[in-house]
Enzyme design. Sequence first.
Site, PDB file in Angstrom:
ATOM      1  N   ASP A 232       0.834  -1.172  -0.015  1.00 21.13           N
ATOM      2  CA  ASP A 232      -0.076  -0.110   0.099  1.00 21.13           C
ATOM      3  C   ASP A 232       0.749   1.372   0.072  1.00 21.13           C
ATOM      4  O   ASP A 232       2.208   1.084   0.276  1.00 21.13           O
ATOM      5  CB  ASP A 232      -0.889  -0.066   1.280  1.00 21.13           C
ATOM      6  CG  ASP A 232      -2.323   0.774   0.939  1.00 21.13           C
ATOM      7  OD1 ASP A 232      -3.179   0.688   1.706  1.00 21.13           O
ATOM      8  OD2 ASP A 232      -1.885   1.723  -0.085  1.00 21.13           O
TER       9      ASP A 232
HETATM   10  C1  GLC Z   1      -4.513   4.143  -0.186  1.00 15.62           C
HETATM   11  C2  GLC Z   1      -5.443   3.119  -0.037  1.00 15.62           C
HETATM   12  C3  GLC Z   1      -5.284   1.960  -0.954  1.00 15.62           C
HETATM   13  C4  GLC Z   1      -5.024   2.438  -2.590  1.00 15.62           C
HETATM   14  C5  GLC Z   1      -3.618   3.179  -2.319  1.00 15.62           C
HETATM   15  C6  GLC Z   1      -3.217   4.140  -3.385  1.00 15.62           C
HETATM   16  O1  GLC Z   1      -4.018   4.629   1.100  1.00 15.62           O
HETATM   17  O2  GLC Z   1      -5.265   2.150   1.321  1.00 15.62           O
HETATM   18  O3  GLC Z   1      -6.480   1.024  -0.854  1.00 15.62           O
HETATM   19  O4  GLC Z   1      -5.124   1.722  -3.646  1.00 15.62           O
HETATM   20  O5  GLC Z   1      -3.582   4.058  -1.049  1.00 15.62           O
HETATM   21  O6  GLC Z   1      -4.006   5.210  -3.739  1.00 15.62           O
END
Ligand code: GLC
Length: 755
Positions: A232
Amino acid sequence: MTEDTIEQNILAFADEALALTTGADYWTTPAAPGLGIRSVRLADGPHGLRVQNDENPDHLGLERSHPATCFPPAVTLASSWDVDLIERVGQALAVEARAAGVDVVLGPGLNIKRSPLCGRNFEYYSEDPLLAGMLAGAIARGLQSQGVAACLKHFAVNNQETDRLRVSANVDERALREIYLRAFQIAIEQSNAWTIMTSYNRINGTYASENSWLLKTVLRDEWGYDGVVVSDWGAVHDPVGSLKVGLDLRMPGRPGDERVRRAFAQDKLDIGVITETARRMQLLAERTAPQDASAEPDYHKHHALVREVAAKSSVLLTNDGALPVSISPGLRVAVIGELARKPRYQGAGSSRVNAIKVTNGLEALAARVEMAGGSLEFSRGYALDKVAQSTTLIEDAVAAAKRSDVTILFLGLPDSYEAEGSDRNSIELPANQLELLKALQAAAPKTIVAMSNGSAVTTASWRHSVNAIVEFWLTGQAHGEAIADILFGDVNPSGKLSETIPLRLEDTPAYLNFPGEHQNVTYGEGIYVGYRSYDARRQDVDHPFGHGLSYTTFDYSALEIDVRPLSDEIAVTARLLIRNTGTRRGAEVVQLYVHDHDDIVITPPIELRGWHKIELDPGATETVEIAVPRSRLEHWSSSLNAWIFGGGTVTIHVGSSSRDLRLSETVSLPGDPVTAPLTTWSTFGEWLDHPVAGQRLRSLFDARGGLKGRISDLLSDEVGKNSVRASPMVSIAEFPGVPIQPEDLEAICIEARTV
Ligand code: GLC
């Protein structure tokens, strides 16, 4: 470039290979020309594209993104229980991704809904791992059928937003395996998802991105996962440690961070690790290679798909016959509620889509009513921000209701009540909406409620004061049409709840352990999540898991259970007749639950083990067949450290919800009886009952003058014997009068294992 040329060239292009372990920037990976690997682009999100101008990216959905179709989020898709329909959504989403040059769509989200309070429940599928895994696997298959990678997220145990970047989810292994990891395992089996995203949180103290048990032991070694593991955004704290346990791609890109290069230069990072990552990045680049004739998105067709899916996913919670509304000339309709005019159709955060178009309930209903010669008026009813209710708004709404033949009340949760990054602290409607409901009770001759919310809202305090309630969840952009299609009967609702709606927050399984404190949350309820808990505690609920009414009715009959031989991977096949006993064509989700009477591990009263959605004309009867793979009957044994199902007695239930079980049959299934290996710590009773050890123990007692002393007295005492039999063998051997030495026990254990 083939895999072995990666091996041959990795040293010559080590720099390129090292660069592959993190993004080039917020959304893309670097190319590795020497290794024949192109750059790939990643983008949110699970129910619609969120592609931004690269100059000003963010991962929280703050900045505008390019217009795209806003499909219904997972909470809504899940209520359809329709694998094929959801796969079509994946295909459509992929067509838009292809057209935008996106190779990896960061979704589906399939974390288990441990508590209804989780702020991102709108992005997730269910409280049940089979339903979540099968449906997430479907959208992933749809995406990948168009050459766009899915990304199963957030792996794993990311079931709250509170302190999500630091909190340690402390969970026993059985709950991990059977509930929190199980959905991902099923989704991978169903789609071979090309990427998976590690979550922010820690699991039993170790960050997911650096968790060797999670990423190496389970994901890579046990499940044989060959895809790319991406973090993430901002979830990696130890880039070298993460690589070593199987994380491939740290996002967002940190090309300037020298830690990985330095570790490699100092021989603290093995070339084999880098080679594996390069291979997987190469595979991803190949799998998602842009296809020549990538279809241009047909946004009208996609909007129509949103409308179809949203209607088919709506859940008719209650209906005293007020629905569907028959629009006759002169019908006076009052539409009340700000959400009718300012629709809530998606969640907030990284999944937020800049919808190409959005229709609202007021306009859609007005067009239909007026076209049929009726009349319609609107009243705001309440404000969407958290201000106190205004008497003027209530008085105006009551007056409108009094003038109507039917009032359609739009209720639900405004954006500010649930979002990525924060959790709710209540499962009630906003106070100003509850006040409005109270005021309308005596006013409207007939009241129909249309709900728009991303996570469970209890109707307990007001459900009996209205004539019908439809839970639309979050419909996606075709909000108005979907609601009109259901309320006026163009579409017969067929959605079923994929999560329990509780009566009270205090009843929820995680109530005492949510969201934890001091960076720790204890999953004290273990496997008892959702209906598993409510059923085990014999608790009433507002609306049960699997519940959903129709404008028609269905009859279940002639259940037959075909027990398959042990050699067959299918354990049982249930066959039954379903008849549409109403006056309208409609669809029913026939659910199959299993009660395992086994006593080796404790099991919930019933568990979902299969379902089938079938559409029938009025009066039609069809045979429904549901096959249950043997693997679905297994439970995790922490003492044996293995999945087990030893056969035995099970009861198969089929029904219209987890609390509306229509037919049942108890059968005996073949299986290899599972016994825990005998050890010196097994109980005296297990030793005495063991076919080898029992006989050897008794012959030793006899040869050495028999069992004497306190143990002998207790063993021959009706009450005392249970406590003696429950004692570990090593403790029994310590007692005077027990003629057994430790070496005897070891020898017998070895003999017993060789049997
Ligand atoms: C965010 C989310 C994730 C997302 C990523 C990119 O913090 O937790 O689900 O795909 O960052 O935006």
